[in-house]
Design a protein around this motif. Structure first.
Motif, PDB file in Angstrom:
ATOM      1  N   GLU A 271       1.175   4.076  -2.973  1.00 17.10           N
ATOM      2  CA  GLU A 271       0.980   5.495  -2.634  1.00 17.10           C
ATOM      3  C   GLU A 271       2.128   6.344  -3.165  1.00 17.10           C
ATOM      4  O   GLU A 271       1.919   7.423  -3.741  1.00 17.10           O
ATOM      5  CB  GLU A 271       0.868   5.633  -1.114  1.00 17.10           C
ATOM      6  CG  GLU A 271       0.828   7.054  -0.581  1.00 17.10           C
ATOM      7  CD  GLU A 271       0.982   7.105   0.935  1.00 17.10           C
ATOM      8  OE1 GLU A 271       1.657   8.038   1.442  1.00 17.10           O
ATOM      9  OE2 GLU A 271       0.439   6.213   1.620  1.00 17.10           O
ATOM     10  N   LEU A 272       3.360   5.860  -3.008  1.00 21.28           N
ATOM     11  CA  LEU A 272       4.533   6.622  -3.446  1.00 21.28           C
ATOM     12  C   LEU A 272       4.621   6.689  -4.971  1.00 21.28           C
ATOM     13  O   LEU A 272       4.977   7.722  -5.539  1.00 21.28           O
ATOM     14  CB  LEU A 272       5.804   6.004  -2.865  1.00 21.28           C
ATOM     15  CG  LEU A 272       5.965   6.105  -1.347  1.00 21.28           C
ATOM     16  CD1 LEU A 272       7.179   5.302  -0.870  1.00 21.28           C
ATOM     17  CD2 LEU A 272       6.095   7.557  -0.908  1.00 21.28           C
TER      18      LEU A 272
ATOM     19  N   SER B  91      -2.808  -7.100  -4.344  1.00 23.14           N
ATOM     20  CA  SER B  91      -2.049  -5.871  -4.076  1.00 23.14           C
ATOM     21  C   SER B  91      -0.768  -5.817  -4.910  1.00 23.14           C
ATOM     22  O   SER B  91      -0.357  -4.741  -5.355  1.00 23.14           O
ATOM     23  CB  SER B  91      -1.728  -5.749  -2.583  1.00 23.14           C
ATOM     24  OG  SER B  91      -0.796  -6.718  -2.153  1.00 23.14           O
TER      25      SER B  91
ATOM     26  N   ALA C  22       0.834  -1.204   0.000  1.00 20.95           N
ATOM     27  CA  ALA C  22       0.000   0.000   0.000  1.00 20.95           C
ATOM     28  C   ALA C  22       0.871   1.257   0.000  1.00 20.95           C
ATOM     29  O   ALA C  22       0.574   2.235  -0.699  1.00 20.95           O
ATOM     30  CB  ALA C  22      -0.933  -0.009   1.212  1.00 20.95           C
ATOM     31  N   LEU C  23       1.960   1.235   0.769  1.00 20.37           N
ATOM     32  CA  LEU C  23       2.855   2.387   0.825  1.00 20.37           C
ATOM     33  C   LEU C  23       3.540   2.609  -0.519  1.00 20.37           C
ATOM     34  O   LEU C  23       3.624   3.745  -1.007  1.00 20.37           O
ATOM     35  CB  LEU C  23       3.898   2.182   1.926  1.00 20.37           C
ATOM     36  CG  LEU C  23       5.012   3.232   2.019  1.00 20.37           C
ATOM     37  CD1 LEU C  23       4.434   4.627   2.224  1.00 20.37           C
ATOM     38  CD2 LEU C  23       5.997   2.882   3.135  1.00 20.37           C
TER      39      LEU C  23
ATOM     40  N   THR D  72       0.715  -0.482 -12.465  1.00 19.46           N
ATOM     41  CA  THR D  72       1.099   0.931 -12.586  1.00 19.46           C
ATOM     42  C   THR D  72       2.112   1.145 -13.701  1.00 19.46           C
ATOM     43  O   THR D  72       2.268   2.267 -14.203  1.00 19.46           O
ATOM     44  CB  THR D  72       1.713   1.456 -11.274  1.00 19.46           C
ATOM     45  OG1 THR D  72       2.966   0.789 -11.026  1.00 19.46           O
ATOM     46  CG2 THR D  72       0.773   1.254 -10.095  1.00 19.46           C
TER      47      THR D  72
ATOM     48  N   GLU E 220       2.147   6.598  -7.069  1.00 22.08           N
ATOM     49  CA  GLU E 220       1.108   7.525  -7.522  1.00 22.08           C
ATOM     50  C   GLU E 220       1.450   8.969  -7.154  1.00 22.08           C
ATOM     51  O   GLU E 220       1.236   9.890  -7.951  1.00 22.08           O
ATOM     52  CB  GLU E 220      -0.236   7.117  -6.925  1.00 22.08           C
ATOM     53  CG  GLU E 220      -0.757   5.783  -7.481  1.00 22.08           C
ATOM     54  CD  GLU E 220      -2.028   5.312  -6.806  1.00 22.08           C
ATOM     55  OE1 GLU E 220      -2.369   5.862  -5.725  1.00 22.08           O
ATOM     56  OE2 GLU E 220      -2.687   4.399  -7.343  1.00 22.08           O
ATOM     57  N   LYS E 221       2.007   9.165  -5.961  1.00 26.13           N
ATOM     58  CA  LYS E 221       2.338  10.525  -5.509  1.00 26.13           C
ATOM     59  C   LYS E 221       3.362  11.188  -6.428  1.00 26.13           C
ATOM     60  O   LYS E 221       3.269  12.380  -6.721  1.00 26.13           O
ATOM     61  CB  LYS E 221       2.878  10.467  -4.076  1.00 26.13           C
ATOM     62  CG  LYS E 221       3.278  11.821  -3.509  1.00 26.13           C
ATOM     63  CD  LYS E 221       3.766  11.688  -2.069  1.00 26.13           C
ATOM     64  CE  LYS E 221       4.179  13.041  -1.505  1.00 26.13           C
ATOM     65  NZ  LYS E 221       4.650  12.936  -0.090  1.00 26.13           N
TER      66      LYS E 221
ATOM     67  N   ARG F 147       8.711   6.035   3.560  1.00 22.43           N
ATOM     68  CA  ARG F 147       7.722   7.027   3.118  1.00 22.43           C
ATOM     69  C   ARG F 147       8.391   8.355   2.758  1.00 22.43           C
ATOM     70  O   ARG F 147       7.983   9.032   1.811  1.00 22.43           O
ATOM     71  CB  ARG F 147       6.669   7.232   4.205  1.00 22.43           C
ATOM     72  CG  ARG F 147       5.609   8.289   3.855  1.00 22.43           C
ATOM     73  CD  ARG F 147       4.500   8.351   4.864  1.00 22.43           C
ATOM     74  NE  ARG F 147       3.550   7.246   4.677  1.00 22.43           N
ATOM     75  CZ  ARG F 147       3.457   6.193   5.481  1.00 22.43           C
ATOM     76  NH1 ARG F 147       4.255   6.082   6.532  1.00 22.43           N
ATOM     77  NH2 ARG F 147       2.566   5.251   5.237  1.00 22.43           N
TER      78      ARG F 147
END
Length: 405
Positions: free
Chosen positions: A57-58, A90, A53-54, A97, A60-61, A262
């Motif tokens: 997130e990274l 997952s 999940a992290l 991506t 996509e960020k 993160r």
């Protein structure tokens, strides 16, 4: 181009259940289903799900500027299908991506490259098919052998199978004065690129992060960035290779390991001249500076970076030799259960549990082993192998005996 290449090994073995001498010939199910399921679910909650999940997130960020790569063993993927389909989903989301690369390896996370070219090739092809099936036709371009085991000859085999690059350890005794922060090529087949792990900075995260006795504890993002910036300007690639279970399992969440990851991409982008790349991107964009000569196999294990974690004593050698003595017989049998057990029995972990090394590496070996001693691991494995041998011979006899009408 100066870039960071993150690679994570993701693997869980099918562990053997306690198998007594008196079970030989009576019980043909060898696997500890309860332990395998419970360990997978535990590590899923502590590592795989939160870390996936992290990373998503990274990615996509930073619109894909942050990239990672994985080697997912076939036996790990089998267990995801059986015990953790949510984890498999997952990983599929990460790969979808386009900024998460999958590497090829041996299906069983096996030591087979040291023993049989034919079985090695079969295992790699089986792993390719598994990846293709589960990840929408994905075709890996880069190879990572079990535990980063590599030699000139293994590299040639991998090159002959069509791979562009291979990952291995930046072992001191191989590099000498050279730096791991360049791309090299195989000494026999120069078209195969060789990416070397920077073990100092990789192990700072994987092994030393939560060690309060370490002189550099605690490892902050700022401190790590300072070390990255100390890399000489001409050195092009920083390969950070480690077990994925580093995050949340080996280094618990309480150590701050997730927060470290993160904040790392932002610090790299804002405070260094480095980007992030996948292994295939590194291979495509950076030319090798020269050949790397590895006549004797190396790995990423222990201080010696050799094979002694798996093949360093008489117990391991005996089990390894007895297993592969059956190869030709097993290959002549068309039986799904025999083939499955043959594959799972080749997993390197079984031999790792038999390791008798102590001192600096002994605690690491005992941490991963479900057995009280290396001898117990050997006896249990050999009992299973004895039963497996009986089954194989029975199948051969059935095949050769004329059918009675």
């Amino acid at each position: 181009m100066r870039t960071i290449c993150f690679y994570f090994q993701v693997h869980q073995p099918y562990r053997l259940k306690p198998y007594r001498f008196f079970d030989i010939g009576e019980d043909h199910h060898y696997w500890d289903d309860f332990s395998n399921k419970s360990i997978m679910r535990k590590v899923a909650q502590k590592c795989y799900l939160p870390m996936n999940a992290l990373l998503l997130e990274l990615i996509e960020k930073y619109n894909g500027a942050f990239k990672v790569s994985f080697s997912l063993s076939g036996v790990f993927l089998d267990q995801l299908e059986e015990f953790a389909p949510d984890v498999l989903e997952s990983f599929q989301k990460l790969v979808a991506t386009g900024h998460c690369e999958l590497l090829n390896e041996t299906y069983a996370h096996a030591l087979v490259a040291l023993k049989s070219k034919e079985e090695f090739k079969d295992m790699v092809q089986n792993h390719q098919q598994k990846i293709k099936k589960l990840f929408n036709g994905y075709q890996p371009k880069v190879f990572r052998n079990t535990e980063l085991i590599y030699s000139d000859e293994i590299g040639k085999m991998v090159s002959d199978m069509g791979f562009d690059a291979i990952l291995t350890e930046g072992a001191k005794h191989v590099l000498g004065w050279k730096s791991p922060n360049y791309v090299y090529c195989n000494s026999i087949e120069p078209k195969l690129k060789v990416l070397l792990k920077n073990f100092q900075l990789s192990d700072d995260i994987a092994f030393r992060f939560g060690n309060k006795a370490w002189d550099d504890y605690p490892l902050t993002t700022e401190k790590f960035i300072n070390w990255i910036n100390e890399i000489p300007a001409g050195e092009e690639v920083l390969n950070l290779f480690m077990d994925y279970e580093t995050f949340g399992e080996h280094q618990w969440a309480e150590t701050g390991i997730f927060d470290f990851m993160r904040h790392l991409p932002e610090a790299v982008f804002s405070k260094t001249s480095f980007s992030f790349s996948t292994p295939s991107e590194v291979s495509a964009k950076i030319a090798p500076v020269g050949k790397i000569h590895v006549p004797i196999p190396i790995s990423w294990a222990d201080e010696e970076r050799d094979l002694t974690a798996w093949l360093g004593n008489d117990l391991q050698d005996e089990a390894f030799d007895r297993l592969y003595e059956m190869e030709k017989l097993v290959k002549s049998i068309d039986d799904e259960e025999i083939q499955r057990d043959w594959t799972y029995l080749q997993t390197s972990d079984h031999f790792y549990y038999m390791c008798t090394k102590f001192f600096s590496d002994g605690d690491i070996h005992s941490y991963f082993s479900p057995y009280d001693s290396p001898y117990d691991a050997f006896i249990n494995y050999m009992n299973v192998l004895s039963d497996f041998m009986i089954r194989v011979k029975e199948k051969i006899n059935e095949k050769e005996s004329p059918k009675v009408k």
